[in-house]
Design a protein around this motif. Structure first.
Motif, mmCIF file in Angstrom:
data_model
loop_
_atom_site.group_PDB
_atom_site.id
_atom_site.type_symbol
_atom_site.label_atom_id
_atom_site.label_comp_id
_atom_site.label_asym_id
_atom_site.label_seq_id
_atom_site.Cartn_x
_atom_site.Cartn_y
_atom_site.Cartn_z
ATOM 1 N N MET A 1 -18.857 -39.012 50.756
ATOM 2 C CA MET A 1 -18.699 -39.900 49.616
ATOM 3 C C MET A 1 -18.443 -41.325 50.107
ATOM 4 N N ILE A 2 -17.221 -41.647 50.548
ATOM 5 C CA ILE A 2 -16.893 -42.964 51.095
ATOM 6 C C ILE A 2 -16.450 -42.738 52.534
ATOM 7 N N PRO A 3 -17.072 -43.433 53.492
ATOM 8 C CA PRO A 3 -16.669 -43.259 54.899
ATOM 9 C C PRO A 3 -15.177 -43.547 55.082
ATOM 10 N N LEU A 4 -14.536 -42.798 55.961
ATOM 11 C CA LEU A 4 -13.100 -42.903 56.167
ATOM 12 C C LEU A 4 -12.679 -44.294 56.636
ATOM 13 N N ASP A 5 -13.476 -44.927 57.509
ATOM 14 C CA ASP A 5 -13.109 -46.272 57.973
ATOM 15 C C ASP A 5 -13.172 -47.288 56.827
ATOM 16 N N SER A 6 -14.139 -47.121 55.927
ATOM 17 C CA SER A 6 -14.225 -48.000 54.757
ATOM 18 C C SER A 6 -13.049 -47.760 53.816
ATOM 19 N N LEU A 7 -12.677 -46.512 53.669
ATOM 20 C CA LEU A 7 -11.550 -46.165 52.807
ATOM 21 C C LEU A 7 -10.248 -46.749 53.354
ATOM 22 N N ALA A 8 -10.083 -46.705 54.671
ATOM 23 C CA ALA A 8 -8.881 -47.279 55.292
ATOM 24 C C ALA A 8 -8.855 -48.800 55.100
ATOM 25 N N LEU A 9 -9.983 -49.455 55.287
ATOM 26 C CA LEU A 9 -10.069 -50.894 55.080
ATOM 27 C C LEU A 9 -9.752 -51.246 53.623
ATOM 28 N N TYR A 10 -10.281 -50.461 52.712
ATOM 29 C CA TYR A 10 -10.017 -50.667 51.293
ATOM 30 C C TYR A 10 -8.526 -50.517 50.984
ATOM 31 N N LEU A 136 -14.261 -54.374 44.658
ATOM 32 C CA LEU A 136 -14.323 -52.911 44.678
ATOM 33 C C LEU A 136 -15.745 -52.354 44.827
ATOM 34 N N PRO A 137 -16.752 -52.899 44.128
ATOM 35 C CA PRO A 137 -18.104 -52.333 44.253
ATOM 36 C C PRO A 137 -18.691 -52.385 45.671
ATOM 37 N N GLN A 138 -18.158 -53.231 46.522
ATOM 38 C CA GLN A 138 -18.664 -53.307 47.892
ATOM 39 C C GLN A 138 -18.393 -52.033 48.684
ATOM 40 N N PHE A 139 -17.478 -51.202 48.214
ATOM 41 C CA PHE A 139 -17.105 -49.994 48.935
ATOM 42 C C PHE A 139 -17.824 -48.746 48.432
ATOM 43 N N VAL A 140 -18.718 -48.916 47.487
ATOM 44 C CA VAL A 140 -19.487 -47.784 46.961
ATOM 45 C C VAL A 140 -20.961 -48.032 47.256
ATOM 46 N N ALA A 141 -21.579 -47.095 47.949
ATOM 47 C CA ALA A 141 -22.995 -47.231 48.307
ATOM 48 C C ALA A 141 -23.855 -47.226 47.041
#
Length: 181
Positions: A1-10, A136-141
């Motif tokens: 769904m959302i890569p873990l590194d992106s989720l941590a950055l978010y 927020l939309p930058q974190f969703v493909a």
């Protein structure tokens, strides 16, 4: 769904945004100082409901509407600015003969009004609007088959971080107010 590194950055971005004072936090602190911990928690419930509105609206495609009709986003920004100016004016306007800086007792505000004002403060908060509609939309493909659930997850992470921080601030403000009294 959302890569873990992106989720941590978010999550880090959410924490940093929560630490940045804004209208929601100022509203929460002012109500807690004036009326106590319960009023602060009711006010926090209102601002959190406003954040939930943004999370659900973003998950359902509100961002796409604002991209398609940018003037709507400007309307929200200007309405938020006007609302904040009105709140500021209401807080400092002279009342009676004591002048601008005279001590005045503020009447307690009913919980339903605290809650409703919290919702409005949150929905018309330009910082929150920009976060949900632009950041927020930058974190969703774009090609993700689970966009709605990804937006909801990101929104809930933001709400969780902010609510924990604000609960701590409300507890601190309530303790400070009781010591001052």
């Amino acid at each position: 769904m959302i890569p873990l590194d992106s989720l941590a950055l978010y999550a880090v971005a959410c924490v940093l945004l929560a630490l940045t004072p804004g209208p929601n936090l100022m509203y929460l602190i002012s109500r807690t100082l004036c009326q106590g911990r319960t009023a602060g928690i009711v006010s926090l419930a209102g601002t959190t409901s406003g954040l939930l509105f943004y999370a659900v609206a973003t998950a359902l495609g509100l961002t796409a509407v604002f991209v398609a009709v940018p003037v709507l986003f400007d309307v929200v920004r200007w309405a938020g600015a006007a609302y904040l100016l009105w709140l500021a004016w209401d807080a400092v306007r002279p009342q009676g003969s004591g002048g601008l800086f005279a001590r005045r007792d503020l009447p307690p505000i009913a919980p339903r009004v605290l809650y409703r004002t919290g919702i409005l403060t949150s929905i018309l908060n330009p910082k929150v609007a920009l976060f949900f509609l632009a950041f927020l939309p930058q974190f969703v493909a774009a090609d993700s088959p689970h966009k709605t659930s990804a937006f909801l997850l990101l929104g809930l992470i933001f709400i969780f971080n902010g609510t924990l921080w604000c609960l701590g601030i409300a507890a601190f403000a309530a303790k400070a107010a009781s010591r001052i009294r």
